[in-house]
Write a protein that holds these residues in place. Structure first.
Motif, PDB file in Angstrom:
ATOM      1  N   GLY A   4     -66.061  33.696  37.478  1.00  0.00           N
ATOM      2  CA  GLY A   4     -67.038  33.241  36.497  1.00  0.00           C
ATOM      3  C   GLY A   4     -67.126  34.143  35.291  1.00  0.00           C
ATOM      4  N   THR A   5     -68.355  34.566  34.954  1.00  0.00           N
ATOM      5  CA  THR A   5     -68.562  35.392  33.761  1.00  0.00           C
ATOM      6  C   THR A   5     -68.540  36.892  34.062  1.00  0.00           C
ATOM      7  OG1 THR A   5     -70.968  35.224  34.069  1.00  0.00           O
ATOM      8  CG2 THR A   5     -69.907  33.589  32.637  1.00  0.00           C
ATOM      9  N   ARG A   6     -68.082  37.261  35.224  1.00  0.00           N
ATOM     10  CA  ARG A   6     -67.957  38.683  35.544  1.00  0.00           C
ATOM     11  C   ARG A   6     -66.784  39.290  34.768  1.00  0.00           C
ATOM     12  NH1 ARG A   6     -68.749  36.013  40.476  1.00  0.00           N
ATOM     13  NH2 ARG A   6     -70.610  36.658  41.657  1.00  0.00           N
ATOM     14  N   ASN A   7     -66.855  40.571  34.490  1.00  0.00           N
ATOM     15  CA  ASN A   7     -65.705  41.293  33.941  1.00  0.00           C
ATOM     16  C   ASN A   7     -64.763  41.617  35.097  1.00  0.00           C
ATOM     17  OD1 ASN A   7     -66.829  41.354  31.354  1.00  0.00           O
ATOM     18  ND2 ASN A   7     -67.952  43.247  31.789  1.00  0.00           N
ATOM     19  N   VAL A   8     -63.469  41.368  34.913  1.00  0.00           N
ATOM     20  CA  VAL A   8     -62.501  41.587  35.991  1.00  0.00           C
ATOM     21  C   VAL A   8     -61.267  42.289  35.440  1.00  0.00           C
ATOM     22  CG1 VAL A   8     -61.205  40.549  37.886  1.00  0.00           C
ATOM     23  CG2 VAL A   8     -63.285  39.426  37.048  1.00  0.00           C
ATOM     24  N   GLY A   9     -60.834  43.328  36.153  1.00  0.00           N
ATOM     25  CA  GLY A   9     -59.643  44.055  35.750  1.00  0.00           C
ATOM     26  C   GLY A   9     -58.716  44.303  36.925  1.00  0.00           C
ATOM     27  N   ILE A  10     -57.451  44.550  36.606  1.00  0.00           N
ATOM     28  CA  ILE A  10     -56.445  44.841  37.629  1.00  0.00           C
ATOM     29  C   ILE A  10     -55.647  46.075  37.201  1.00  0.00           C
ATOM     30  CG2 ILE A  10     -54.343  44.045  38.787  1.00  0.00           C
ATOM     31  CD1 ILE A  10     -55.284  41.175  38.355  1.00  0.00           C
ATOM     32  N   ILE A  11     -55.533  47.042  38.080  1.00  0.00           N
ATOM     33  CA  ILE A  11     -54.584  48.142  37.889  1.00  0.00           C
ATOM     34  C   ILE A  11     -53.323  47.740  38.644  1.00  0.00           C
ATOM     35  CG2 ILE A  11     -54.090  50.584  38.262  1.00  0.00           C
ATOM     36  CD1 ILE A  11     -57.094  51.110  38.218  1.00  0.00           C
ATOM     37  N   ALA A  12     -52.285  47.376  37.896  1.00  0.00           N
ATOM     38  CA  ALA A  12     -51.059  46.827  38.485  1.00  0.00           C
ATOM     39  C   ALA A  12     -49.923  47.834  38.351  1.00  0.00           C
ATOM     40  CB  ALA A  12     -50.688  45.516  37.790  1.00  0.00           C
ATOM     41  N   ASP A  13     -49.483  48.386  39.461  1.00  0.00           N
ATOM     42  CA  ASP A  13     -48.388  49.349  39.429  1.00  0.00           C
ATOM     43  C   ASP A  13     -47.044  48.626  39.398  1.00  0.00           C
ATOM     44  OD1 ASP A  13     -49.707  48.817  42.006  1.00  0.00           O
ATOM     45  OD2 ASP A  13     -47.943  49.779  42.879  1.00  0.00           O
ATOM     46  N   LYS A  14     -46.090  49.215  38.685  1.00  0.00           N
ATOM     47  CA  LYS A  14     -44.795  48.576  38.480  1.00  0.00           C
ATOM     48  C   LYS A  14     -43.959  48.489  39.751  1.00  0.00           C
ATOM     49  CE  LYS A  14     -44.136  49.754  33.601  1.00  0.00           C
ATOM     50  NZ  LYS A  14     -43.254  50.443  32.629  1.00  0.00           N
ATOM     51  N   TYR A  15     -44.220  49.371  40.687  1.00  0.00           N
ATOM     52  CA  TYR A  15     -43.391  49.404  41.896  1.00  0.00           C
ATOM     53  C   TYR A  15     -44.287  49.273  43.136  1.00  0.00           C
ATOM     54  CZ  TYR A  15     -39.988  50.925  38.510  1.00  0.00           C
ATOM     55  OH  TYR A  15     -39.166  50.973  37.413  1.00  0.00           O
ATOM     56  N   ASP A  16     -45.073  48.218  43.123  1.00  0.00           N
ATOM     57  CA  ASP A  16     -45.988  47.980  44.243  1.00  0.00           C
ATOM     58  C   ASP A  16     -45.242  47.337  45.405  1.00  0.00           C
ATOM     59  OD1 ASP A  16     -48.131  46.485  45.876  1.00  0.00           O
ATOM     60  OD2 ASP A  16     -49.304  47.733  44.506  1.00  0.00           O
ATOM     61  N   ASP A  50     -62.357  53.680  32.000  1.00  0.00           N
ATOM     62  CA  ASP A  50     -62.463  52.825  30.808  1.00  0.00           C
ATOM     63  C   ASP A  50     -63.034  51.455  31.156  1.00  0.00           C
ATOM     64  OD1 ASP A  50     -61.441  54.780  29.149  1.00  0.00           O
ATOM     65  OD2 ASP A  50     -59.371  54.053  29.266  1.00  0.00           O
ATOM     66  N   PHE A  51     -62.606  50.899  32.308  1.00  0.00           N
ATOM     67  CA  PHE A  51     -63.057  49.567  32.704  1.00  0.00           C
ATOM     68  C   PHE A  51     -64.571  49.515  32.865  1.00  0.00           C
ATOM     69  CE2 PHE A  51     -64.374  46.575  35.982  1.00  0.00           C
ATOM     70  CZ  PHE A  51     -63.860  45.384  35.482  1.00  0.00           C
ATOM     71  N   PHE A  52     -65.109  50.457  33.639  1.00  0.00           N
ATOM     72  CA  PHE A  52     -66.555  50.398  33.893  1.00  0.00           C
ATOM     73  C   PHE A  52     -67.373  50.881  32.694  1.00  0.00           C
ATOM     74  CE2 PHE A  52     -65.151  50.118  38.376  1.00  0.00           C
ATOM     75  CZ  PHE A  52     -65.868  48.980  38.715  1.00  0.00           C
ATOM     76  N   GLU A  53     -66.788  51.739  31.856  1.00  0.00           N
ATOM     77  CA  GLU A  53     -67.504  52.130  30.654  1.00  0.00           C
ATOM     78  C   GLU A  53     -67.633  50.937  29.704  1.00  0.00           C
ATOM     79  OE1 GLU A  53     -67.452  55.501  27.105  1.00  0.00           O
ATOM     80  OE2 GLU A  53     -66.251  55.783  28.919  1.00  0.00           O
ATOM     81  N   LYS A  54     -66.573  50.125  29.613  1.00  0.00           N
ATOM     82  CA  LYS A  54     -66.649  48.933  28.770  1.00  0.00           C
ATOM     83  C   LYS A  54     -67.595  47.900  29.383  1.00  0.00           C
ATOM     84  CE  LYS A  54     -63.925  45.406  26.375  1.00  0.00           C
ATOM     85  NZ  LYS A  54     -64.650  45.634  25.097  1.00  0.00           N
ATOM     86  N   SER A  55     -67.635  47.829  30.712  1.00  0.00           N
ATOM     87  CA  SER A  55     -68.495  46.858  31.386  1.00  0.00           C
ATOM     88  C   SER A  55     -69.964  47.235  31.326  1.00  0.00           C
ATOM     89  CB  SER A  55     -68.074  46.720  32.858  1.00  0.00           C
ATOM     90  OG  SER A  55     -66.783  46.169  32.982  1.00  0.00           O
ATOM     91  N   PHE A  56     -70.274  48.511  31.594  1.00  0.00           N
ATOM     92  CA  PHE A  56     -71.664  48.934  31.749  1.00  0.00           C
ATOM     93  C   PHE A  56     -72.124  49.997  30.756  1.00  0.00           C
ATOM     94  CE2 PHE A  56     -70.741  48.151  36.528  1.00  0.00           C
ATOM     95  CZ  PHE A  56     -70.987  46.795  36.381  1.00  0.00           C
ATOM     96  N   GLY A  57     -71.162  50.641  30.096  1.00  0.00           N
ATOM     97  CA  GLY A  57     -71.499  51.854  29.379  1.00  0.00           C
ATOM     98  C   GLY A  57     -71.566  53.005  30.368  1.00  0.00           C
TER      99      GLY A  57
END
Length: 612
Positions: free
Chosen positions: A190-202, A280-287
């Motif tokens: 929905g309207t939640r902020n969502v991010g993924i840390i995607a490693d190249k060699y997972d 960075d993700f949570f600072e942008k989401s919440f400060g």
């Protein structure tokens, strides 16, 4: 030439190292006292106990509420594996709850059909966050590594059923929108902020298909329809260009972002870059209540002092044994009359056999490990309910049998020069054997006592990445007792071969290092065969099953054990001519280390993820 330090002196040094480790780690973990760290026992909606660590910044009050973040470890791990994220969030003023999932760490062990209940237990931590008077109810986020991320997916499904949803931001670490049961949650955010840390060699995630339906490996994930659909808020990939790493794709006040990083699946919870993205993700989401640049991180210092504790424990074990052997009447009978000298080898056939047995042992180790991945992985059962330690234990037995064959062939080749079992300490009188067992158990008990002291007073443990010595609950002891014989057989056979047969004049002073290197040659060979193609082509050599993908990861701590043990065996043997003290200690410590840092399912039913 200076006088050598005595065992008593080394014992004191080891205890100092352990204390410095736990004390300084605690100071770093608590941000110099600005964050209170408490261990909690929660109860989830299905009645299961859930273990958690609460990081409460002193700046968080009812008048000055802070955002909250729930951190979740991956499968076969524990909450402390999220230290790097938890510490960095807390020092920036976030309230953090690090949680053990069902069957992990100190959380209650559950049956297979209850493992995924209450979002694998993390719903209890989310509910706690929402109930704390000093937490801003509109700024609660969750983040998890691997299966911890999958648990976050399950939590979002639960959260959507609430009249007033709690979670407003989700960060996946080396995981995606698909949970471990195979359910796709991409439409749930929905309207939640969502991010993924995607490693190249997972090894597990980001294996998908390209625009033409062909297999796409993790390093090209940003070019795939799945990645494009994600940043397009699940509205498809048509007309979308390749995803830009770190770019925030915004819509209706929410955002989606994928941070692509180098490294492998487990490296995401040992990566400065990954932590920067998490900050960075949570600072942008919440400060951020306390703004600190993302690159300013202290968890590496804590890791350094955690490692100091690992070194201290190893030193303690050796120094304590030698102190009692050299300075007490009761254990004095275990001391050799003189330092044991290496066996002199002059016969060419014995020299040839030394090298042949080393090479053969390495090859057998690698091949038998592959066999274990194929046949034993996920074969946990009511007797041995932990899959990882079972695979390692059976592998240990196989290699112990191989070492037994090495002993038989060595005696045959040596002929009249064969090792005298009694003179070498392999055979000993009953009284010495009883004292050997007593001394070993006493040493292990005190070593564990140090771990529990660190946990109780400082809320810390001794660790390096995936290599962890930590306190454990009583139920782990009862389970560990079933595994100890598997490991002990191998470590006793290893000690006999290493100390009584291969501790010889071949390679001179480097003999010990050569022996230790060959002892890890098999696992290293397996890892190279698996990972060289991975880094070159983007695909593992074997990746069709969960066991294929995790096999290389499980080798990291094993390689350390297998290198260090022959060295420690020889230090003790040189002074005691006793090949049993150190392997008994090693087997017990390593077994409990494995049991305390894995997934345990009540009844041993296999649980295999279906999301990759």
């Amino acid at each position: 030439m200076g006088k050598k330090l005595t065992a008593k002196t080394w014992l004191v040094i080891s205890l100092i190292l352990c204390f410095v480790s736990m004390a300084v780690s605690s100071v770093i973990q608590s941000s110099g006292g600005r964050v209170k760290v408490s261990e909690l026992r929660l109860v989830d909606s299905t009645g299961h106990e859930v273990s958690a660590l609460l990081y409460k910044p002193k700046s968080a009050t009812e008048e000055n509420k802070s955002p909250a973040i729930v951190t979740v470890e991956g499968w076969f791990n524990n909450k402390e594996m999220q230290d790097l994220y938890s510490i960095e969030y807390a020092r920036r003023g976030y309230t953090v709850i690090a949680v053990d999932m069902h069957g992990h760490g100190d959380t209650e062990i559950t049956a297979a059909d209850e493992v995924y209940s209450s979002a694998v237990g993390i719903d209890a931590a989310v509910a706690l966050a929402a109930s704390l008077p000093y937490v801003d109810k509109g700024k609660i986020g969750i983040t998890g590594h691997s299966s911890g991320g999958a648990a976050c997916d399950m939590e979002i499904a639960i959260d959507n059923e609430r009249e007033n949803p709690i979670v407003s931001a989700v960060l996946f670490q080396a995981s995606t929108w698909c949970d471990d049961t195979g359910v796709d949650h991409s439409a749930d955010f929905g309207t939640r902020n969502v991010g993924i840390i995607a490693d190249k060699y997972d090894e597990f995630f980001f294996w998908t298909t390209d625009e033409n339906g062909n297999e796409a490996v993790p390093r090209v994930f940003l070019t795939t329809p799945d990645a494009k659909n994600f940043v397009n808020f699940n509205n498809g990939s048509d007309g979308m260009s390749d995803v830009e790493s770190g770019k925030y794709y915004e819509k209706d006040g929410a955002f989606r972002v994928i941070y692509q990083v180098g490294g492998t699946h487990p490296w995401v919870h040992f990566s400065k870059t990954s932590v920067e993205h998490g900050i960075d993700f949570f600072e942008k989401s919440f400060g951020a209540p306390h703004e600190i640049i993302a690159s300013n991180q202290v968890w590496q210092a804590k890791q350094f002092f955690n490692v100091l504790g690992l070194v201290g424990i190893m030193m303690f074990v050796v120094a304590f044994v030698l102190t009692l052997v050299e300075n007490t009447a009761y254990f004095g009978c275990l001391k050799a009359s003189t330092d044991v000298k290496p066996v002199v080898i002059t016969e060419p056939r014995q020299k040839n056999w030394f090298w042949i047995s080393m090479v053969a042992g390495a090859l057998f180790s690698a091949l038998s490990y592959r066999l274990m991945i194929i046949t034993i992985y996920s074969k946990a059962n009511p007797v041995w309910p932990a899959a990882g330690p079972l695979l390692s234990g059976v592998w240990s037995v196989l290699n112990g049998l191989f070492l037994g064959a090495v002993i038989l062939i060595s005696n045959k080749i040596a002929g009249n020069n064969r090792i005298n079992a009694k003179a070498a300490g392999i055979m000993m009188e009953k009284g010495k054997l009883v004292k050997t067992i007593y001394l070993s158990i006493l040493t292990v008990t005190l070593a564990f006592g140090i771990l529990f002291f660190a946990d109780y007073f400082f809320k810390t443990d001794f660790r390096l990445w995936v290599l962890t010595l930590k306190a454990f609950d009583a139920d782990k002891v009862l389970i560990g007792l079933r595994y100890i014989p598997l490991f002990m057989f191998y470590y006793i056979m290893l000690s006999i071969v290493s100390c009584c047969y291969n501790r010889n004049t071949i390679c001179g002073r480097e003999n010990t290092v050569v022996t230790a290197l060959f002892n890890i040659a098999g696992p290293v060979l397996y890892w190279l065969v698996q990972y060289i193609p991975f880094f070159v082509t983007g695909a593992l050599t074997w990746y069709k099953t969960e066991g294929d993908r995790i096999g290389g990861i499980w080798l990291y701590p094993m390689i350390v054990f297998l290198f260090v043990n022959p060295i420690l065996d020889r230090i003790i043997y040189k002074k005691t001519k006793n090949p049993y003290i150190m392997p008994i200690i090693s087997a017990i410590i390593i077994t409990m280390m494995c049991i305390a840092n894995t997934t345990i399912i009540l009844g041993g039913a296999p649980v295999v993820a279906n999301n990759y």
